[in-house]
Design a protein around this motif. Structure first.
Motif, PDB file in Angstrom:
ATOM      1  N   CYS A 434       0.832  -1.203   0.000  1.00 41.24           N
ATOM      2  CA  CYS A 434       0.000   0.000   0.000  1.00 41.24           C
ATOM      3  C   CYS A 434       0.868   1.254   0.000  1.00 41.24           C
ATOM      4  N   GLY A 435       1.963   1.221   0.750  1.00 41.83           N
ATOM      5  CA  GLY A 435       2.863   2.365   0.800  1.00 41.83           C
ATOM      6  C   GLY A 435       3.525   2.674  -0.521  1.00 41.83           C
ATOM      7  N   ARG A 436       3.590   1.693  -1.394  1.00 44.60           N
ATOM      8  CA  ARG A 436       4.209   1.895  -2.703  1.00 44.60           C
ATOM      9  C   ARG A 436       3.225   2.455  -3.729  1.00 44.60           C
ATOM     10  N   ILE A 437       1.954   2.076  -3.627  1.00 49.38           N
ATOM     11  CA  ILE A 437       1.026   2.435  -4.702  1.00 49.38           C
ATOM     12  C   ILE A 437      -0.076   3.406  -4.281  1.00 49.38           C
ATOM     13  N   PHE A 438      -0.211   3.666  -2.974  1.00 45.71           N
ATOM     14  CA  PHE A 438      -1.319   4.498  -2.516  1.00 45.71           C
ATOM     15  C   PHE A 438      -0.789   5.764  -1.850  1.00 45.71           C
ATOM     16  N   HIS A 439      -1.311   6.908  -2.292  1.00 43.78           N
ATOM     17  CA  HIS A 439      -0.866   8.210  -1.802  1.00 43.78           C
ATOM     18  C   HIS A 439      -2.077   8.987  -1.294  1.00 43.78           C
ATOM     19  N   THR A 440      -1.966   9.544  -0.102  1.00 38.66           N
ATOM     20  CA  THR A 440      -3.058  10.310   0.482  1.00 38.66           C
ATOM     21  C   THR A 440      -2.539  11.669   0.940  1.00 38.66           C
ATOM     22  N   GLY A 464      -0.704   2.236   5.752  1.00 39.12           N
ATOM     23  CA  GLY A 464       0.600   2.353   5.110  1.00 39.12           C
ATOM     24  C   GLY A 464       0.677   3.294   3.930  1.00 39.12           C
ATOM     25  N   SER A 465      -0.343   4.120   3.691  1.00 37.16           N
ATOM     26  CA  SER A 465      -0.286   5.008   2.524  1.00 37.16           C
ATOM     27  C   SER A 465       0.794   6.075   2.691  1.00 37.16           C
ATOM     28  N   TYR A 466       1.341   6.524   1.578  1.00 33.75           N
ATOM     29  CA  TYR A 466       2.308   7.621   1.557  1.00 33.75           C
ATOM     30  C   TYR A 466       1.519   8.909   1.779  1.00 33.75           C
ATOM     31  N   HIS A 467       1.653   9.494   2.973  1.00 36.54           N
ATOM     32  CA  HIS A 467       0.719  10.541   3.398  1.00 36.54           C
ATOM     33  C   HIS A 467       1.393  11.895   3.528  1.00 36.54           C
TER      34      HIS A 467
END
Length: 739
Positions: A434-440, A464-467
């Motif tokens: 999730c941290g690789r493909i999801f950005h919030t 795990g999102s890149y926030h």
């Protein structure tokens, strides 16, 4: 032992106009079917071209390439010694038909066109195809040269017929035909057809699967037979998600059912059935025999081929899973699988579990096929953006599970998406992936609260999102400075003494600023992280807010995709409660406890903006209005008449009249917003998706003079008091973006 027949339904994730990919998946399913001893294999509707081609079905190229792909299938060595039922569009006498082709050993036995077309709701088949109205009649169809060269045949029977093998009779009931009152399986069953194949492209919708299962079970409960239902799965290139759940039903009982939500491209659902059980079931019903003796016969196309092995060829042995037919097991030759025991019960997903998996599968198909690097969501700390984020997280969990199960297609797609094509990377942790493909990003303002900011950060950390966290005040101030410099006027919020127009404009500039920032982030965040490609921006408007028009036009509801655009607020809340336990995220209760608010107006000691107050109606009421309007086809008068009985014990006739008129007023003035709705996966039967699922005008006389007057008179008569005026329905609301 009787006559044992193994049948196989190929549940495929086909893609519109992907002729090579579709052919590869068809061949893979045939290989799997033959490995388990199946002599009959059926695939989903229009599997060669893909179901969702839309107006491409009006193009000659689509028919040409379908024949070319079929030629490759006919001559392929894996496609021999098995009766195949495949779907593609065919032009017969210059008329386009949605057809099934029965194929055996490199030759076409029969082309069977669709008798009843799906042309309501999400479907427009009558726009591209014509129904075959010559029941129980066959004509000669002249084959194109590419088929003549491969098959060595010039013509083939075309029309409403069935296939007579050496041991049974096989017929087709094509998708929509099952849902019609006079379904073909009735007449076919009376004429001795024992195996009914139903190739479908039946979309997923919340709470729909149970209805589909009941129809299929009932198809053979009264008259007996083997019903092989084969549904497509995945996103075919549009707003629909096809949820698989293919099944084999025998004499009204489900023998086997495939997965409803899966990331697999190919899944073969099979069962072994004794033909004698069908004959015995039919023989014990005298009334059925009487009716069958009077039925009109179907034209039969003979196939010199048996779907079952002779009983004398079956030798005692021990069955070991997928041992191929004719193999030696424990030193003895085995000629088939043992009969499949019907399922005792079916465990179907509840609606909130469906929300966890259906939109997630749809997003995965879109992500892997669009070549994007991931998703971006403006995470507000409210229920809607929380639900969208949880759906993406659910998708990541499904990807990790599929990889652990050995799905190489999912693994290769995942590696490509994260830019690890040539590495040994394996996504074995959902939070890491999730941290690789999801950005919030939390896009706060001076009107935001610390509570929403914290909820957004906590959720991003857990999944795990890149926030990122930022404030938009400087940007909105710049917009307002330009406006004031030009007009010499400074707009004020309502709580500061401003007018309705000022209040709306000040809210909308914040919302639209977030949309511009979302797309900037979506384009550049992968670059910031040293990766190629862009992100798909996800919208976060639910179906109720869309129906009411309670969103700003071109705000962060404007996006590339919206996984919740056809899901009600109440169902989203139920989903979050489900995810709290299923995903082990205890603090999600904080999202459910917080009152829905846009946080676009200043908070004072005496005022805090709340969605339901702004809208002038609750989400429960909105959901009911939506179902009455779309599902029950109710106009203002019909809606009022029905709600009098439903709500009459709690509300007076004038109060109900006011609510109905208020709904239709705001629905009318905001209907234009439906024309720019972000494409969303279809989940709900009252979706207002304009010009696709909901074909209604977007310019109305919002006064509804005739209709509202009739409601007023009826309410006054019921109360024996003064009539309710229309003024109540024409008071300006305060929701963002009403203009």
């Amino acid at each position: 032992m009787g006559h044992l027949v193994t049948v196989a339904a190929a549940q495929l994730d086909q893609w519109a106009l992907d002729f090579q990919g579709n052919l590869d998946r068809i061949l893979q399913s045939i290989r799997q079917a033959k490995k388990i001893g199946a002599k009959y294999r059926i695939g989903p509707e229009l599997e060669i071209s893909g179901y969702g081609c839309g107006d491409h079905f009006l193009e000659p190229d689509t028919y040409l390439h379908s024949w070319e792909a079929l030629a490759k299938l006919l001559e392929h060595p894996d496609a021999q010694e098995i009766l195949l039922d495949v779907g593609m569009p065919v032009t017969h006498h210059s008329v386009h038909y949605n057809c099934r082709l029965f194929i055996l050993n490199g030759r076409i036995l029969l082309i069977r066109p669709k008798l009843h077309l799906a042309s309501d709701g999400n479907y427009r088949e009558a726009r591209w195809f014509t129904t075959w109205s010559k029941l129980r009649q066959l004509e000669e169809h002249y084959l194109p040269r590419v088929i003549r060269k491969v098959a060595g045949q010039e013509t083939v029977p075309f029309g409403d017929g069935v296939i007579a093998t050496l041991d049974t009779v096989v017929g087709t009931e094509l998708c929509e035909e099952l849902f019609t009152p006079q379904s073909p399986h009735i007449a076919m069953g009376l004429d001795g057809v024992e195996i009914f194949g139903n190739p479908s492209a039946s979309h997923w919708e919340l709470r729909k699967l149970g209805t589909r299962i009941d129809l299929i079970k009932n198809a053979t409960a009264k008259s007996g037979g083997i019903y092989v239902y084969c549904n497509q799965q995945g996103c075919d290139g549009d707003r629909l998600y096809f949820d698989g759940a293919s099944m084999v039903v025998v004499n009204g009982k489900v023998a086997v059912m495939g997965t409803q939500f899966s990331l697999r491209d190919v899944e073969v659902v099979s069962a072994t059935v004794d033909l004698e059980s069908v004959r015995a079931y039919r023989g014990k019903h005298h009334s059925r025999s009487v009716q069958a003796s009077h039925t009109t016969a179907y034209p039969r196309v003979k196939a010199d081929f048996a779907l079952s092995a002779p009983p004398s060829a079956v030798v005692d042995g021990t069955w070991e899973g997928d041992a191929p037919v004719g193999s030696h097991v424990d030193g003895k030759k085995w000629w088939g699988r043992p009969p499949t025991i019907p399922l005792e019960s079916l465990e179907l997903c509840g609606p909130f579990e469906e929300i966890a998996y259906g939109p997630a599968c749809w997003l995965w198909d879109y992500l892997r096929r669009s070549k994007a690097a991931g998703f971006f969501v403006p995470l507000s700390g409210g229920v809607d953006s929380c639900a969208v984020s949880l759906i993406v997280y659910s998708m990541c969990r499904m990807v990790v599970d599929a990889v652990k199960e050995g799905d190489k297609t999912v693994l290769n797609d995942a590696k490509r998406i994260v830019g690890e094509d040539d590495s040994a990377y394996v996504p074995n942790d959902a939070v890491e992936f999730c941290g690789r493909i999801f950005h919030t990003c939390y896009m706060g303002s001076k009107n935001s609260t610390t509570e929403t900011r914290k909820r957004a950060a906590d959720l991003a950390q857990h999944i795990g999102s890149y926030h990122l966290d930022l404030d938009i005040d400087s940007i909105t101030s710049a917009f307002l400075s330009v406006f004031s410099a030009v007009t010499k006027r400074e707009p004020r919020f309502k709580v500061h003494g401003g007018s309705w127009a000022e209040n709306q404009a000040l809210q909308n500039v914040q919302a639209r600023t977030r949309m511009v920032l979302a797309y900037l982030m979506g384009q550049l965040l992968p670059w910031c992280r040293g990766r190629l490609g862009g992100l798909l921006v996800l919208g976060t408007a639910n179906v109720d807010e869309s129906l009411r028009g309670y969103f700003t036009k071109y705000d962060c509801s404007a996006a590339d995709l919206n996984p919740i655009g056809a899901i009600s607020k109440n169902d989203l809340r139920g989903f979050i409660k489900y995810a709290q336990e299923a995903f082990d995220i205890p603090f999600l209760i904080e999202f459910l406890d917080a009152p829905p608010t846009a946080e676009l107006e200043p908070i004072t000691d005496s005022y805090q903006q709340k969605d339901e107050v702004d809208m002038g109606m609750t989400y429960d009421e909105l959901s009911r209005f939506g179902r009455l309007r779309k599902v029950d086809m109710s106009g203002p008068w019909s809606m009022f008449s029905k709600l009098i009985y439903e709500w009459g014990s709690a509300l007076s006739p004038s109060e109900i009249a006011g609510k109905v008129k208020r709904f239709f007023f705001y629905y009318s003035i905001n209907r234009h917003k439906m024309t720019i709705l972000t494409p969303s996966v279809h989940c709900e039967s009252y979706s207002p998706d304009d010009n696709r699922f909901d074909l209604r005008p977007f310019l109305y006389n919002a006064a509804w003079t005739w209709q509202f007057s009739k409601i007023d008179r009826a309410a006054a008569e019921m109360e024996k008091g003064p009539s309710v005026t229309q003024d109540e329905a024409t008071v300006h609301g305060t929701e963002p973006g009403s203009k």
